[in-house]
Design an enzyme around this catalytic site. Structure first.
Site, mmCIF file in Angstrom:
data_model
loop_
_atom_site.group_PDB
_atom_site.id
_atom_site.type_symbol
_atom_site.label_atom_id
_atom_site.label_comp_id
_atom_site.label_asym_id
_atom_site.label_seq_id
_atom_site.Cartn_x
_atom_site.Cartn_y
_atom_site.Cartn_z
ATOM 1 N NE ARG A 15 -2.312 -2.009 3.142
ATOM 2 C CZ ARG A 15 -2.745 -2.233 4.377
ATOM 3 N NH1 ARG A 15 -3.808 -1.605 4.823
ATOM 4 N NH2 ARG A 15 -2.110 -3.087 5.179
ATOM 5 C CE LYS A 22 4.664 -1.526 6.238
ATOM 6 N NZ LYS A 22 3.247 -1.885 6.446
ATOM 7 N N GLY A 77 1.538 -15.107 6.986
ATOM 8 C CA GLY A 77 0.891 -14.464 8.124
ATOM 9 C C GLY A 77 1.808 -14.234 9.312
ATOM 10 N N GLY A 139 -7.292 -5.293 14.541
ATOM 11 C CA GLY A 139 -8.060 -6.352 15.185
ATOM 12 C C GLY A 139 -8.738 -5.791 16.434
ATOM 13 C CG ASN A 226 -0.730 -0.622 7.145
ATOM 14 O OD1 ASN A 226 0.253 -1.354 7.295
ATOM 15 N ND2 ASN A 226 -1.765 -0.667 7.944
ATOM 16 C CG ASN A 384 37.816 26.802 -4.797
ATOM 17 O OD1 ASN A 384 37.134 27.384 -5.629
ATOM 18 N ND2 ASN A 384 37.370 25.792 -4.091
ATOM 19 C CB ALA A 421 37.568 48.116 -4.156
#
Ligand code: UD1
Ligand code: MG
Length: 450
Positions: A15, A22, A77, A139, A226, A384, A421
């Site tokens: 998902r 994930k 599972g 659940g 998820n 540089n 300068a």
């Protein structure tokens, strides 16, 4: 009692719609798996076992050294995932903590509380639950009239009445190890074709054993990831949690909603952090600093009483009482000693600026050393790079570099020297000399007291 931890991370995470696994998606700047590993390790004082799926090379590389990998070749599972650890753990520990690697907001002390509860009770397992309004597809915890836990019912298989239950299974359990290994082979195959770890609860109830529960400490702990939306929600919750912790430690954070502090960051007392400030990577900020608004400090050290406004600081060391910004950029290897002032639109890379150097406006200093109390005029550039090599510029102490000077490296500007300068300096300038022009020539010796 000895407790080992098992973290489940073999799921596909489809998902997320991502090429990145994930659990490697960053949360507060580090892969989310690091949060779970850290929390489990803190609670058990040992490295957790991490159950990974096939093609988990990236996860193994990232978590290398922080856990012990166990491969689950078929994703059958959560119960099946735990079975894979049996060979490594059977007979080696009293208790087993099982948690899901996509729940990075679970706190170490929550894990400790489940472990303590299980070590003090004679039942076979303790589960972590939460009473929250949003069900999150979790659940549901079924209890009888007396409040005794009867089982966990997955949302997929729940009746409308069961779906209305607000007590959720967060997905962290502590088992008595012997009971787990004796009973896990009895898990039934669900109609979804998976062995659910949650069915261990009804197995215990069938044996007339009591299942204990512990609730989460704070509601944000139930944020499991998820989807990318969950990830943003977790990022927000983690950000506020981290910021709260720093405020407790004595840091002022004007707007915690827009202050982003990483996992590996230290901040000293009485420092004030203004909005939209990011502390990333391995970063340490001293005491009494004022940082932001709109600043990014990454992999850097900032000394006490320094101030940084609207600037980007990467891989730099900043000593005490340094003032930076607005709109400065410090890059890898920049070292600003005590009391340096760096104003707007300056960039410093791989250079050391000794105490008291002033670099007010529009300058690039790369691969250089600048002596104490030297003033770098507006628009100064260390040239540089000659197309092949990076060359060094050495500027002495008490130097005055005139505005818009090009310092063509390799080059040495002697102590007390000055440039006019707009000079383009291609040859070394001796101590106490003024060089000017294009290309610059020494036009006069200076009085040492000038
Ligand atoms: C699971 C719980 C549910 C709980 C929820 C909370 C079960 C059956 N359900 O549901 O009660 O409310 O977590 O987070 O356990 N995994 C493996 N191997 C597998 C399957 C999953 O390692 O074969 C890992 C996943 O990477 C994940 C964790 O186990 O880290 C949970 O799996 P997931 O599929 O997300 O379970 P949920 O449907 O969220
Ligand atoms: Mg899940």
């Amino acid at each position: 009692m000895k407790c080992e931890a098992v973290l489940l991370a073999a799921g596909l995470g489809t998902r997320m719609k991502s090429r990145l696994p994930k659990v490697l998606h960053p949360l507060a700047g580090v892969p989310m798996i690091d949060w779970s590993i850290e929390a489990c390790s803190q609670a058990t004082k040992v490295k957790p076992y991490l159950v990974v799926g096939p093609e988990s090379d990236e996860v193994q590389r990232q978590a290398d050294g922080k856990c012990i990998f166990i491969e689950q070749t078929e994703r059958l599972g959560t119960g099946h995932a735990v079975m894979q650890v049996r060979e490594s753990l059977e007979g080696k520990t009293d208790l087993i903590l099982v948690a899901h690697a996509d729940m990075p907001l679970l706190r170490p002390d929550t894990f400790e509380r489940i472990i303590t509860c299980q070590s003090e009770n004679s039942g076979p397992l303790t589960i972590l639950t939460a009473e929250v309004q949003e069900s999150r597809g979790f659940g549901r915890i079924k209890r009888d009239e007396s409040g005794k836990i009867q089982g966990i019912i997955e949302e997929l298989h729940a009746t409308p009445e069961e779906r209305a239950i607000r007590e959720l299974n967060v997905g962290a359990y502590v088992f008595s190890a012997d009971w787990l290994w004796e009973n896990i082979p009895k898990l039934p195959l669900s109609t979804k074709g998976e062995y659910y770890l949650t069915d261990m609860v009804s197995l215990a109830v069938e044996q007339d054993q009591t299942v204990e529960s512990v609730s989460v400490t704070s509601p944000d702990e139930v944020i499991g990831i998820n989807t990318r939306e969950h990830l943003a929600e977790a990022e927000h919750a983690m950000r506020l949690r981290i910021n709260r912790r720093w405020m407790e430690e004595g840091v002022t954070i004007l707007d915690p909603e827009t202050t982003y502090i990483g996992f590996d960051v230290q901040i000293g007392q009485d420092t004030v952090v203004h909005p939209n400030t990011h502390f990333e990577g391995s970063t340490s900020i001293g005491e009494d600093c004022r940082i932001g608004p709109n600043s990014i400090i990454r992999n850097s050290v900032v000394g006490n009483r320094s101030q940084i406004e609207a600037s980007v600081v990467e891989g730099a060391i900043i000593e005490e009482e340094v003032e930076i910004g607005p709109f400065a950029h410090l890059r890898e290897g920049a070292h600003l000693c005590r009391g340096v002032h760096m104003g707007n639109f300056g960039e410093v890379k791989n250079s050391r600026l000794e105490p008291g150097v002033k670099l007010g406006h529009f300058s690039y200093i790369g691969d250089a050393h600048i002596g104490e109390n030297t003033n770098i005029g507006a628009g100064t550039i260390t040239c540089n790079y000659d197309g092949k090599n990076k060359n060094h510029t050495d500027i002495g102490a008490d130097v005055f570099i005139g505005s818009d000077t090009m310092l063509v490296a390799p080059l040495k500007i002697g102590r007390g020297a000055r440039t006019g300068a707009g000079s383009v300096v291609t040859k070394d300038v001796p101590d106490w000399s003024l060089a000017a022009g294009v290309p610059a020539r020494v036009i006069r010796k200076l009085d040492n007291h000038d």
